[in-house]
Motif scaffolding. Structure first.
Motif, PDB file in Angstrom:
ATOM      1  N   ALA A  45      35.704   7.719   8.362  1.00 45.76           N
ATOM      2  CA  ALA A  45      35.311   9.039   8.527  1.00 45.76           C
ATOM      3  C   ALA A  45      35.356   9.882   7.375  1.00 45.76           C
ATOM      4  O   ALA A  45      34.380  10.689   6.962  1.00 45.76           O
ATOM      5  N   ILE A  46      36.163   9.286   6.214  1.00 49.87           N
ATOM      6  CA  ILE A  46      35.947   9.899   5.028  1.00 49.87           C
ATOM      7  C   ILE A  46      34.729   9.450   4.344  1.00 49.87           C
ATOM      8  O   ILE A  46      33.917  10.456   3.376  1.00 49.87           O
ATOM      9  N   GLU A  47      34.127   8.305   4.586  1.00 49.31           N
ATOM     10  CA  GLU A  47      32.859   7.890   4.010  1.00 49.31           C
ATOM     11  C   GLU A  47      31.762   8.407   4.632  1.00 49.31           C
ATOM     12  O   GLU A  47      30.660   9.075   3.990  1.00 49.31           O
ATOM     13  N   LEU A  48      31.650   8.914   5.829  1.00 49.50           N
ATOM     14  CA  LEU A  48      30.950   9.793   6.520  1.00 49.50           C
ATOM     15  C   LEU A  48      30.937  11.395   6.131  1.00 49.50           C
ATOM     16  O   LEU A  48      29.862  11.924   6.117  1.00 49.50           O
ATOM     17  N   ASP A  49      32.108  11.854   5.901  1.00 48.65           N
ATOM     18  CA  ASP A  49      32.480  13.179   5.748  1.00 48.65           C
ATOM     19  C   ASP A  49      33.449  13.383   4.892  1.00 48.65           C
ATOM     20  O   ASP A  49      34.412  13.446   5.063  1.00 48.65           O
ATOM     21  N   PRO A  50      33.166  13.331   3.350  1.00 53.73           N
ATOM     22  CA  PRO A  50      34.262  13.336   2.318  1.00 53.73           C
ATOM     23  C   PRO A  50      35.000  15.015   2.484  1.00 53.73           C
ATOM     24  O   PRO A  50      35.865  15.072   1.943  1.00 53.73           O
ATOM     25  N   GLN A  51      34.460  15.829   2.971  1.00 49.33           N
ATOM     26  CA  GLN A  51      35.309  17.265   3.132  1.00 49.33           C
ATOM     27  C   GLN A  51      35.801  17.188   4.567  1.00 49.33           C
ATOM     28  O   GLN A  51      36.333  18.390   4.679  1.00 49.33           O
ATOM     29  N   SER A  52      36.526  16.196   5.256  1.00 51.35           N
ATOM     30  CA  SER A  52      37.015  16.294   6.399  1.00 51.35           C
ATOM     31  C   SER A  52      38.536  16.323   6.073  1.00 51.35           C
ATOM     32  O   SER A  52      39.147  15.221   5.685  1.00 51.35           O
ATOM     33  N   GLY A  53      39.274  17.218   6.444  1.00 48.95           N
ATOM     34  CA  GLY A  53      40.687  17.371   6.061  1.00 48.95           C
ATOM     35  C   GLY A  53      41.388  16.380   7.221  1.00 48.95           C
ATOM     36  O   GLY A  53      42.418  15.877   6.720  1.00 48.95           O
ATOM     37  N   GLY A 105      44.277  16.361   2.536  1.00 49.99           N
ATOM     38  CA  GLY A 105      44.053  16.911   3.820  1.00 49.99           C
ATOM     39  C   GLY A 105      44.358  18.335   3.893  1.00 49.99           C
ATOM     40  O   GLY A 105      43.702  19.054   4.517  1.00 49.99           O
ATOM     41  N   ILE A 106      45.459  18.915   3.125  1.00 48.66           N
ATOM     42  CA  ILE A 106      45.844  20.221   3.184  1.00 48.66           C
ATOM     43  C   ILE A 106      44.875  21.026   2.360  1.00 48.66           C
ATOM     44  O   ILE A 106      44.773  22.018   2.784  1.00 48.66           O
ATOM     45  N   SER A 128      41.614  21.495   4.677  1.00 46.15           N
ATOM     46  CA  SER A 128      41.861  22.218   5.928  1.00 46.15           C
ATOM     47  C   SER A 128      43.209  23.132   5.691  1.00 46.15           C
ATOM     48  O   SER A 128      44.330  22.899   6.338  1.00 46.15           O
ATOM     49  N   PRO A 129      43.112  24.097   4.983  1.00 47.93           N
ATOM     50  CA  PRO A 129      44.180  24.933   4.471  1.00 47.93           C
ATOM     51  C   PRO A 129      44.690  25.679   5.574  1.00 47.93           C
ATOM     52  O   PRO A 129      45.781  26.142   5.680  1.00 47.93           O
ATOM     53  N   GLY A 130      44.146  25.791   6.806  1.00 46.94           N
ATOM     54  CA  GLY A 130      44.547  26.614   7.930  1.00 46.94           C
ATOM     55  C   GLY A 130      45.220  25.550   9.060  1.00 46.94           C
ATOM     56  O   GLY A 130      45.595  26.297  10.049  1.00 46.94           O
ATOM     57  N   ASP A 131      45.288  24.431   8.752  1.00 47.07           N
ATOM     58  CA  ASP A 131      45.789  23.331   9.629  1.00 47.07           C
ATOM     59  C   ASP A 131      47.118  23.054   9.431  1.00 47.07           C
ATOM     60  O   ASP A 131      47.528  22.587   8.414  1.00 47.07           O
ATOM     61  N   SER A 132      47.916  23.365  10.430  1.00 44.89           N
ATOM     62  CA  SER A 132      49.396  22.947  10.208  1.00 44.89           C
ATOM     63  C   SER A 132      49.792  21.520  10.288  1.00 44.89           C
ATOM     64  O   SER A 132      50.686  20.945   9.797  1.00 44.89           O
ATOM     65  N   TYR A 133      48.866  20.479  10.959  1.00 40.35           N
ATOM     66  CA  TYR A 133      49.215  19.324  10.716  1.00 40.35           C
ATOM     67  C   TYR A 133      49.377  18.351   9.788  1.00 40.35           C
ATOM     68  O   TYR A 133      50.476  17.568   9.405  1.00 40.35           O
ATOM     69  N   THR A 168      39.807  23.806  14.522  1.00 37.24           N
ATOM     70  CA  THR A 168      39.485  23.030  13.523  1.00 37.24           C
ATOM     71  C   THR A 168      38.511  23.396  12.301  1.00 37.24           C
ATOM     72  O   THR A 168      38.596  23.379  11.148  1.00 37.24           O
ATOM     73  N   GLU A 169      37.379  24.060  12.895  1.00 38.75           N
ATOM     74  CA  GLU A 169      36.435  24.672  12.215  1.00 38.75           C
ATOM     75  C   GLU A 169      36.774  25.916  11.220  1.00 38.75           C
ATOM     76  O   GLU A 169      36.742  26.120  10.335  1.00 38.75           O
ATOM     77  N   LEU A 170      37.276  26.613  11.989  1.00 42.20           N
ATOM     78  CA  LEU A 170      38.140  27.983  11.520  1.00 42.20           C
ATOM     79  C   LEU A 170      39.132  27.785  10.616  1.00 42.20           C
ATOM     80  O   LEU A 170      39.423  28.509   9.539  1.00 42.20           O
TER      81      LEU A 170
END
Length: 649
Positions: free
Chosen positions: A404-412, A439-440, A443-448, A221-223
């Motif tokens: 979740a978004i309120e706590l971390d606005p950068q969470s894809g 979300g994309i 988190s540009p490397g996440d396929s979900y 997730t982090e990578l």
């Protein structure tokens, strides 16, 4: 050399060769011939337009009696060609200098040069490792060569000018060669894709497997937040069947430049993570290190590993402005332990246990954004799997995603979870698209989120765009069962049935134990192809976990003796005896449709709508309902769902 629409002919042919060798075109012989024909025709004589009849005869070997009203080969192949071009420029052709386009409604190739954001200044500067080499523009040198051509010094100045020009081009050549060599070496060593192998559990207890698997997931997730880095998901890595394979073999199978492997060792209140980054192209170890800390510092340990891997991969690691340059936030070890257990069960599609552990993590640490995002994802999975009612779960899932978004606005992951809930549960098309795209981006490397956006595009009646997104997810996750299955379903919705069957068969090969959730799609695809025997065969295969052996045998006998209609009549009677399941009304609607009972079909669809069956979002896209498109009650129902609406009304 002649120029065609601002693009050099040699450059056009070079770009054509790259396209034909790309993944999108490599095995598509028809599209290769079609594109080559159109490109060469445009280069040879741009004034002459190519028509459908000429393409049919010259490219697809149709007879002189070819009639476009009867044979749609050219139009179908043109659509596929445009889709493959879009796929190429979305993937391998992102940095292409020449753009080749086949405008819709035409059979002619058009060419253009990709525009850059700013033009080069007059006094150009070549940058190489922070050193600068000033280069005088050639146009300026040419103009100085024409000055003072009369007088006694003209001949000597001309000779001097030629020498200066020769020296100038020699210097430029040397600089260019050095730059090319350095950039080639840099390109060869740069990492653009990565697979994280499952971290080994060295704790001496299988009970700690969740820790190793959870840390693997979190590292992925982090990578995946690193821009321009393609990170293969856990599903694809597991499907690669790693036993006995070298890292270079694994790299080839997963189509990645690098591989991360390591281990987790927990002893008492301490944890040691050992990690190694290897260039899979040459089996060269790039970096290896060991990180040790208290169980209270698991996030900090994981963050350190990810940062070091990113640095060694020569990439910029972006965690987001709220934590950039700051140490990772300390979490209670109990909250993070519960979170890792929740991820472990979510990966196994156990929505009940994953929901319980995510909630426990939140209870222990109400500021844990990732736990809220995971809870939203687990609750949405419970709804989709029919393990919970929308009334009981939907508000809770929505609240978790927003928190979740309120706590971390950068969470894809949080935006992807929110967009999925808005899409599958709220039918809020406008906000679902916005949040899935966010979300994309995060988190540009996440396929979900890419795959979920592909499903959204199917429901929104944009099938070709959905196929492109699913193929993009496949590039990111080449061995993922779910990506392969969803690509097959996207091709089904796009009415590309033969391609759909190939992808669905591939999904079954990846994970044979999950065949039932593929067999139904294969059955529907054969049904649309008019191959009823095969459709029945796969329908029976998909029913094996839901019907007794006697019931299955009875269904098979009925089809063999009495045919298609009798089969669905019996299947419908069997279904009505079962306990009421989620979306049972939708299944009955399809059975009635096969029996030609349209009024009962509409009535069952209305019941499925009232129950908020998740299949209803696909009702407008599903080709099985094509025969109802002109039915007033059907179109009214589709309007109530709001399918495809992307604006607030």
């Amino acid at each position: 050399m002649e120029v065609v629409a601002n693009a050099d002919v040699a450059e056009i042919r070079s770009e054509l060769r790259r396209i034909l060798r790309s993944r999108a075109f490599q095995k598509a012989n028809r599209s290769q011939r079609f594109l080559s024909y159109l490109v060469e025709a445009a280069i040879s004589d741009p004034a002459v337009s190519v028509n459908e009849y000429a393409v049919a005869l010259d490219v697809f070997d149709r007879p002189a009696s070819y009639d476009s009203a009867v044979d749609a080969t050219v139009r179908v192949e043109a659509g596929r060609l445009r889709s493959r071009l879009r796929e190429y420029y979305l993937d391998e052709g992102q940095r292409a200098k020449v753009l080749i386009d086949i405008p819709k409604g035409h059979y002619e190739a058009r060419f253009s040069l990709k525009e850059f954001e700013a033009s080069a200044p007059d006094d150009m500067t070549i940058h190489q490792n922070a050193d600068t080499v000033p280069v005088t523009p050639v146009s300026r040198m040419r103009s100085s060569a024409t000055e003072q051509e009369s007088g006694t010094g003209v001949r000597s100045r001309s000779i001097s000018l030629r020498i200066a020009l020769a020296l100038f081009f020699c210097v430029c050549s040397v600089v260019g060669i050095e730059m090319f060599r350095d950039r080639r070496l840099e390109a060869k060593s740069s990492i653009h894709s990565m697979a994280v192998l499952p971290l080994r559990n060295l704790s001496g207890s299988t009970e700690q497997n969740y820790l190793a698997e959870g840390m693997t997931d979190e590292l992925n997730t982090e990578l995946a937040r690193i821009p321009h880095l393609r990170v293969i998901s856990h599903d694809s890595v597991v499907s690669a069947k790693l036993n006995g394979k070298s890292l270079s073999q694994i790299g080839k199978e997963l189509d990645v430049d690098s591989v991360v492997e390591g281990s987790v060792f927990r002893y008492g209140d301490k944890v040691r993570i050992t990690a190694q980054l290897t260039d899979a192209r040459n089996d060269q170890q790039l970096w290896a290190a060991s990180f040790e800390g208290e169980t209270t510092d698991l996030i900090a340990l994981q963050d350190s590993v990810a940062r070091e891997i990113a640095n060694r991969a020569r990439l910029t690691f972006v965690l987001g402005p709220q934590v950039e340059g700051a140490p990772a936030q300390r979490r209670s070890p109990e909250a993070y332990d519960a979170y890792l257990r929740a991820r472990y069960f979510l990966d196994r599609r156990d929505s009940k246990l994953s929901t319980e552990y995510f909630q426990r993590s939140i209870d222990l640490d109400p500021t844990f954004a990732s736990a809220y995002a995971g809870l939203a994802e687990a609750l949405e999975a419970a709804l989709t799997l029919g393990m919970a009612t929308p009334e009981a779960v939907k508000p809770r899932a929505l609240a978790a995603a927003h928190r979740a978004i309120e706590l971390d606005p950068q969470s894809g992951a949080a935006y992807a979870a929110l967009g999925t809930i808005e899409f599958t549960q709220l039918w809020d098309w406008h906000h679902a698209e916005q949040d899935l795209l966010q979300g994309i981006q995060l988190s540009p490397g996440d396929s979900y989120p890419v795959a979920m956006y592909g499903l959204f595009l199917d429901a929104a009646r944009r099938p070709e765009d959905a196929v492109l997104r699913m193929r993009q997810a496949k590039v990111m996750d080449p061995l993922s069962f779910w990506v392969a299955r969803n690509l097959g379903s996207a091709l089904y919705f796009a009415k590309r049935y033969d391609e759909a069957l190939r992808e669905l068969d591939r999904a079954k090969e990846l994970q044979p134990d999950r065949s039932p959730v593929v067999d139904n799609w294969i059955s529907w695809t054969y049904e649309m192809k008019g191959m009823r025997r095969e459709a029945i065969q796969y329908d029976l295969a998909g029913l094996q976990r839901m019907r007794s052996a006697d019931e299955l045998a009875s269904l098979q006998r009925t089809y063999q003796v009495r045919g298609w209609t009798a089969y669905w009549q019996l299947r419908l009677r069997q279904q009505t005896k079962e306990p009421m399941r989620e979306c049972a009304a939708y299944e009955r609607a399809l059975d009635y449709l096969r029996l030609g009972e349209r009024d009962r079909t509409i009535a069952q669809l209305q019941q499925a709508f009232d129950q908020h069956c998740f299949w209803m979002e696909m009702v407008e896209a599903d080709p099985r309902f094509d025969q109802l498109r002109n039915e007033r009650q059907f179109t009214a129902l589709v309007r109530r769902i709001g399918v495809g609406q992307t604006k607030d009304e």
